[in-house]
Motif scaffolding. Structure first.
Motif, PDB file in Angstrom:
ATOM      1  N   GLU A  31      18.568  33.837 -56.560  1.00 68.76           N
ATOM      2  CA  GLU A  31      17.520  33.041 -55.913  1.00 68.76           C
ATOM      3  C   GLU A  31      18.532  33.962 -54.456  1.00 68.76           C
ATOM      4  O   GLU A  31      19.184  33.413 -54.749  1.00 68.76           O
ATOM      5  CB  GLU A  31      17.416  32.410 -56.258  1.00 68.76           C
ATOM      6  N   PRO A  32      17.243  34.330 -53.798  1.00 66.29           N
ATOM      7  CA  PRO A  32      17.521  34.330 -52.194  1.00 66.29           C
ATOM      8  C   PRO A  32      17.734  33.299 -51.743  1.00 66.29           C
ATOM      9  O   PRO A  32      17.221  32.130 -51.625  1.00 66.29           O
ATOM     10  CB  PRO A  32      16.374  35.061 -51.573  1.00 66.29           C
ATOM     11  N   THR A  33      18.617  33.208 -50.808  1.00 70.53           N
ATOM     12  CA  THR A  33      19.566  31.749 -50.127  1.00 70.53           C
ATOM     13  C   THR A  33      19.017  31.624 -49.051  1.00 70.53           C
ATOM     14  O   THR A  33      18.120  30.521 -48.605  1.00 70.53           O
ATOM     15  CB  THR A  33      21.169  31.972 -49.782  1.00 70.53           C
ATOM     16  N   GLU A  34      18.349  32.848 -48.048  1.00 75.59           N
ATOM     17  CA  GLU A  34      17.096  32.787 -46.517  1.00 75.59           C
ATOM     18  C   GLU A  34      15.838  33.957 -47.065  1.00 75.59           C
ATOM     19  O   GLU A  34      15.407  33.661 -45.859  1.00 75.59           O
ATOM     20  CB  GLU A  34      18.454  33.292 -45.446  1.00 75.59           C
ATOM     21  N   GLY A  35      15.220  33.515 -47.832  1.00 78.77           N
ATOM     22  CA  GLY A  35      14.447  33.983 -47.798  1.00 78.77           C
ATOM     23  C   GLY A  35      14.032  36.045 -47.867  1.00 78.77           C
ATOM     24  O   GLY A  35      15.175  35.893 -48.196  1.00 78.77           O
ATOM     25  N   ILE A  36      13.344  36.522 -47.783  1.00 80.62           N
ATOM     26  CA  ILE A  36      13.389  38.338 -48.199  1.00 80.62           C
ATOM     27  C   ILE A  36      13.407  38.810 -46.492  1.00 80.62           C
ATOM     28  O   ILE A  36      13.594  39.801 -47.021  1.00 80.62           O
ATOM     29  CB  ILE A  36      12.317  38.244 -48.579  1.00 80.62           C
ATOM     30  N   GLY A  37      13.487  37.719 -45.549  1.00 80.95           N
ATOM     31  CA  GLY A  37      13.144  38.609 -44.109  1.00 80.95           C
ATOM     32  C   GLY A  37      12.258  38.826 -43.509  1.00 80.95           C
ATOM     33  O   GLY A  37      11.373  39.266 -44.336  1.00 80.95           O
ATOM     34  N   ASP A  38      12.566  40.594 -43.508  1.00 78.77           N
ATOM     35  CA  ASP A  38      11.485  41.750 -42.898  1.00 78.77           C
ATOM     36  C   ASP A  38      10.585  42.130 -44.616  1.00 78.77           C
ATOM     37  O   ASP A  38      10.119  43.903 -44.321  1.00 78.77           O
ATOM     38  CB  ASP A  38      11.770  42.672 -41.879  1.00 78.77           C
ATOM     39  N   ALA A  39      11.784  42.325 -45.574  1.00 78.99           N
ATOM     40  CA  ALA A  39      10.915  43.316 -46.677  1.00 78.99           C
ATOM     41  C   ALA A  39       9.689  42.918 -47.840  1.00 78.99           C
ATOM     42  O   ALA A  39       9.369  42.030 -46.664  1.00 78.99           O
ATOM     43  CB  ALA A  39      12.598  43.447 -47.885  1.00 78.99           C
ATOM     44  N   THR A  40       9.647  43.656 -48.116  1.00 74.10           N
ATOM     45  CA  THR A  40       8.126  43.389 -48.212  1.00 74.10           C
ATOM     46  C   THR A  40       8.182  43.439 -49.903  1.00 74.10           C
ATOM     47  O   THR A  40       8.965  43.672 -51.113  1.00 74.10           O
ATOM     48  CB  THR A  40       7.328  45.051 -49.034  1.00 74.10           C
ATOM     49  N   VAL A  41       6.741  43.423 -50.425  1.00 73.83           N
ATOM     50  CA  VAL A  41       7.147  41.938 -52.527  1.00 73.83           C
ATOM     51  C   VAL A  41       5.728  42.926 -52.257  1.00 73.83           C
ATOM     52  O   VAL A  41       4.290  43.633 -51.863  1.00 73.83           O
ATOM     53  CB  VAL A  41       6.803  40.593 -52.428  1.00 73.83           C
ATOM     54  N   VAL A  42       5.699  43.073 -53.551  1.00 70.42           N
ATOM     55  CA  VAL A  42       4.429  43.956 -54.802  1.00 70.42           C
ATOM     56  C   VAL A  42       4.602  43.532 -56.056  1.00 70.42           C
ATOM     57  O   VAL A  42       5.317  43.266 -56.392  1.00 70.42           O
ATOM     58  CB  VAL A  42       4.659  45.651 -54.336  1.00 70.42           C
ATOM     59  N   ILE A  43       2.961  43.131 -55.791  1.00 75.95           N
ATOM     60  CA  ILE A  43       2.363  42.464 -57.235  1.00 75.95           C
ATOM     61  C   ILE A  43       2.100  43.674 -58.308  1.00 75.95           C
ATOM     62  O   ILE A  43       0.728  43.496 -58.242  1.00 75.95           O
ATOM     63  CB  ILE A  43       1.980  41.164 -56.920  1.00 75.95           C
ATOM     64  N   LEU A  44       2.276  43.936 -59.784  1.00 80.97           N
ATOM     65  CA  LEU A  44       1.922  44.522 -60.132  1.00 80.97           C
ATOM     66  C   LEU A  44       1.680  43.891 -61.339  1.00 80.97           C
ATOM     67  O   LEU A  44       1.858  42.934 -62.189  1.00 80.97           O
ATOM     68  CB  LEU A  44       2.166  45.876 -60.980  1.00 80.97           C
ATOM     69  N   GLY A  45       0.246  44.413 -62.289  1.00 79.26           N
ATOM     70  CA  GLY A  45      -0.280  44.052 -63.888  1.00 79.26           C
ATOM     71  C   GLY A  45       0.078  44.787 -64.852  1.00 79.26           C
ATOM     72  O   GLY A  45       0.151  46.478 -64.548  1.00 79.26           O
ATOM     73  N   ARG A  46       0.574  44.178 -65.295  1.00 81.60           N
ATOM     74  CA  ARG A  46       1.200  44.836 -66.836  1.00 81.60           C
ATOM     75  C   ARG A  46      -0.192  45.152 -67.197  1.00 81.60           C
ATOM     76  O   ARG A  46      -1.283  44.555 -67.686  1.00 81.60           O
ATOM     77  CB  ARG A  46       2.033  44.558 -67.465  1.00 81.60           C
ATOM     78  N   ARG A  47      -0.224  47.217 -68.046  1.00 77.31           N
ATOM     79  CA  ARG A  47      -1.395  47.319 -68.577  1.00 77.31           C
ATOM     80  C   ARG A  47      -1.266  48.028 -69.580  1.00 77.31           C
ATOM     81  O   ARG A  47      -2.020  49.375 -69.704  1.00 77.31           O
ATOM     82  CB  ARG A  47      -2.328  47.438 -67.784  1.00 77.31           C
ATOM     83  N   HIS A  48      -0.499  47.627 -70.114  1.00 75.48           N
ATOM     84  CA  HIS A  48      -0.262  48.723 -71.358  1.00 75.48           C
ATOM     85  C   HIS A  48      -0.757  48.223 -73.316  1.00 75.48           C
ATOM     86  O   HIS A  48      -0.468  48.966 -73.864  1.00 75.48           O
ATOM     87  CB  HIS A  48       1.597  48.913 -71.387  1.00 75.48           C
ATOM     88  N   ALA A  49      -0.885  46.834 -73.227  1.00 78.00           N
ATOM     89  CA  ALA A  49      -1.115  46.586 -74.074  1.00 78.00           C
ATOM     90  C   ALA A  49      -2.456  47.098 -74.631  1.00 78.00           C
ATOM     91  O   ALA A  49      -3.278  46.839 -73.591  1.00 78.00           O
ATOM     92  CB  ALA A  49      -1.290  45.492 -73.782  1.00 78.00           C
ATOM     93  N   SER A  50      -2.855  47.465 -76.203  1.00 82.78           N
ATOM     94  CA  SER A  50      -4.035  47.692 -75.913  1.00 82.78           C
ATOM     95  C   SER A  50      -5.066  46.949 -76.425  1.00 82.78           C
ATOM     96  O   SER A  50      -6.588  47.338 -76.262  1.00 82.78           O
ATOM     97  CB  SER A  50      -4.383  48.553 -77.660  1.00 82.78           C
ATOM     98  N   ASP A  51      -5.062  45.516 -76.626  1.00 86.13           N
ATOM     99  CA  ASP A  51      -6.558  44.611 -76.876  1.00 86.13           C
ATOM    100  C   ASP A  51      -6.659  43.746 -74.643  1.00 86.13           C
ATOM    101  O   ASP A  51      -7.289  43.079 -75.237  1.00 86.13           O
ATOM    102  CB  ASP A  51      -5.658  43.631 -77.522  1.00 86.13           C
ATOM    103  N   TYR A  52      -6.042  44.139 -74.411  1.00 83.45           N
ATOM    104  CA  TYR A  52      -6.174  43.140 -72.985  1.00 83.45           C
ATOM    105  C   TYR A  52      -5.506  44.152 -71.835  1.00 83.45           C
ATOM    106  O   TYR A  52      -4.833  44.775 -72.635  1.00 83.45           O
ATOM    107  CB  TYR A  52      -5.523  41.653 -73.588  1.00 83.45           C
ATOM    108  N   GLU A  53      -5.936  43.237 -70.589  1.00 81.95           N
ATOM    109  CA  GLU A  53      -5.071  44.107 -69.722  1.00 81.95           C
ATOM    110  C   GLU A  53      -4.728  42.279 -68.917  1.00 81.95           C
ATOM    111  O   GLU A  53      -5.585  41.748 -68.411  1.00 81.95           O
ATOM    112  CB  GLU A  53      -6.363  44.902 -68.643  1.00 81.95           C
TER     113      GLU A  53
END
Length: 220
Positions: A31-53
């Protein structure tokens, strides 16, 4: 050091909402000890399953939850990121394991765009919200006194999501968060149907967002 935390709670919303039970499990490796500073975060959804996304609106909800509670964290929108990195993060080409990061970053266009976006953490969310049991009946009609409905219906919803955190600097998986929520919604009708909706997906979004904040934010 690996830290494992588990929390279970019941959310009872007031008035016209149903009852939701939610559980969150967290495993953090580094775990980061002082946050992530000026870096960015991206959140992506997994959509590889055939029965849901993994629903795009859920991914958007988690990102907004994080930014609303810590404005210093810059979350890149999923669609913006996918457009800038096309076609390397399409379902058929997206990396499935941290070991694939080296191969991905060997592509000069990918490395250049990731550097320009300052993306340090990538969070993959896998899961969905599904309707489970439903029961009851309702009839509606028009009579001399006007239109109306009579009856009672109920249905359940289950949410189950897992977030996997990748560190692109260390090229490794650094944490996982699991959240599940279930609830029962109701629709009584005496002349006018009144939906009493259990905010299952919203509760899962809040639970997952709060746990990710503990990892990303210096304020938690």
């Amino acid at each position: 050091m690996t830290v494992i935390r588990t929390a279970s709670f019941v959310v009872i919303a007031a008035l016209l909402t149903g009852c939701v039970t939610s559980t969150v499990d967290e495993m953090v490796f580094n775990e980061p000890t002082e946050g992530i500073g000026d870096a960015t975060v991206v959140i992506l959804g997994r959509r590889h399953a055939s029965d849901y996304e993994t629903e795009p609106d859920f991914i958007d909800c988690v990102g907004k939850h994080i930014e609303a509670r810590d404005s210093s964290i810059d979350v890149i929108g999923e669609l913006e990121f996918l457009n800038q990195l096309y076609p390397w993060f399409e379902p058929r080409t997206a990396p499935l394991r941290p070991q694939d990061i080296d191969k991905l970053m060997a592509q000069p266009p990918v490395a250049a765009r990731m550097a320009a976006l300052k993306t340090e953490y990538m969070i993959w969310i896998d899961g969905s919200t599904v309707r489970t049991n439903s029961a009851g009946s309702m009839t509606c009609g028009i009579g001399p006194g006007g239109a109306g409905c009579f009856g009672f219906g109920t249905w359940g919803n289950d949410s189950d999501y897992e977030a996997t955190i990748w560190d692109f600097t260390d090229k490794a998986e650094v944490g996982r968060v699991n959240t599940s929520a279930s609830g029962q919604s109701y629709m009584p009708a005496v002349v006018v149907p009144i939906p009493i909706i259990a905010p299952v997906q919203g509760t899962a979004c809040d639970g997952l967002g709060d746990q990710l904040l503990e990892f990303l934010s210096s304020e938690y």
